[in-house]
Motif scaffolding. Structure first.
Motif, PDB file in Angstrom:
ATOM      1  N   ASP A  31      71.139   8.969  33.840  1.00  0.00           N
ATOM      2  CA  ASP A  31      69.864   8.385  34.217  1.00  0.00           C
ATOM      3  C   ASP A  31      68.726   9.015  33.414  1.00  0.00           C
ATOM      4  O   ASP A  31      67.839   8.318  32.914  1.00  0.00           O
ATOM      5  N   ALA A  32      68.765  10.349  33.256  1.00  0.00           N
ATOM      6  CA  ALA A  32      67.725  11.044  32.487  1.00  0.00           C
ATOM      7  C   ALA A  32      67.749  10.613  31.021  1.00  0.00           C
ATOM      8  O   ALA A  32      66.695  10.391  30.411  1.00  0.00           O
ATOM      9  N   ALA A  33      68.943  10.461  30.453  1.00  0.00           N
ATOM     10  CA  ALA A  33      69.054  10.033  29.054  1.00  0.00           C
ATOM     11  C   ALA A  33      68.511   8.615  28.869  1.00  0.00           C
ATOM     12  O   ALA A  33      67.812   8.328  27.894  1.00  0.00           O
ATOM     13  N   ALA A  34      68.802   7.732  29.814  1.00  0.00           N
ATOM     14  CA  ALA A  34      68.292   6.361  29.738  1.00  0.00           C
ATOM     15  C   ALA A  34      66.779   6.344  29.846  1.00  0.00           C
ATOM     16  O   ALA A  34      66.096   5.619  29.121  1.00  0.00           O
ATOM     17  N   GLU A  35      66.238   7.167  30.733  1.00  0.00           N
ATOM     18  CA  GLU A  35      64.790   7.232  30.895  1.00  0.00           C
ATOM     19  C   GLU A  35      64.123   7.746  29.622  1.00  0.00           C
ATOM     20  O   GLU A  35      63.110   7.204  29.169  1.00  0.00           O
TER      21      GLU A  35
END
Length: 131
Positions: A104-108
């Motif tokens: 999720d952090a990488a996508a954000e």
């Protein structure tokens, strides 16, 4: 799911009024082409409502069971309920999706819209073209 339903039309006051016996509804159009289109739309809307209420869609009536007056026009209208829903039921629904925190952090960080990616992946997995 595709079905073909009988519709009984009458010319009335410069327009065409259609009665759809299997759904017990009326519709109309300014000309015959529009009346057919409006009948398809009415059947599609009723079908979505019935499915959402957990009701089975009616089977099309055989023409031998229909009572026609002298001035009636019997026509058959085809409806693809799956396609109709895809084209007209564009409400969004919330789904709780679990992702690893790092993903999720990488996508954000990458500015990726996770919802759009999920929609694209589901369409691909279900072999559905964009509506």
């Amino acid at each position: 799911m595709k079905e073909v339903y009988p519709v009984i039309f009458q010319k009335s006051d410069g327009c065409f009024v259609g009665y759809i016996p299997d759904f017990q509804i009326n519709t109309q159009g300014i000309d015959f082409a529009e009346a057919i289109m409006m009948a398809r739309d009415a059947i599609g809307l009723m079908g979505i409502d019935m499915e959402e209420d957990g009701e089975a869609l009616p089977k099309p009536s055989p023409s031998a069971q229909l009572t026609l007056e002298d001035c009636d026009i019997l026509a058959y209208v085809d409806v693809d309920f799956t396609d109709y829903r895809r084209r007209h039921d564009m409400r969004t629904v919330r789904r709780n999706v679990s992702l690893p925190c790092w993903l999720d952090a990488a996508a954000e960080r990458a500015g990726i819209n996770v919802s759009a990616v999920l929609q694209k992946a589901l369409k691909n997995e279900l072999n559905l073209a964009d509506a």
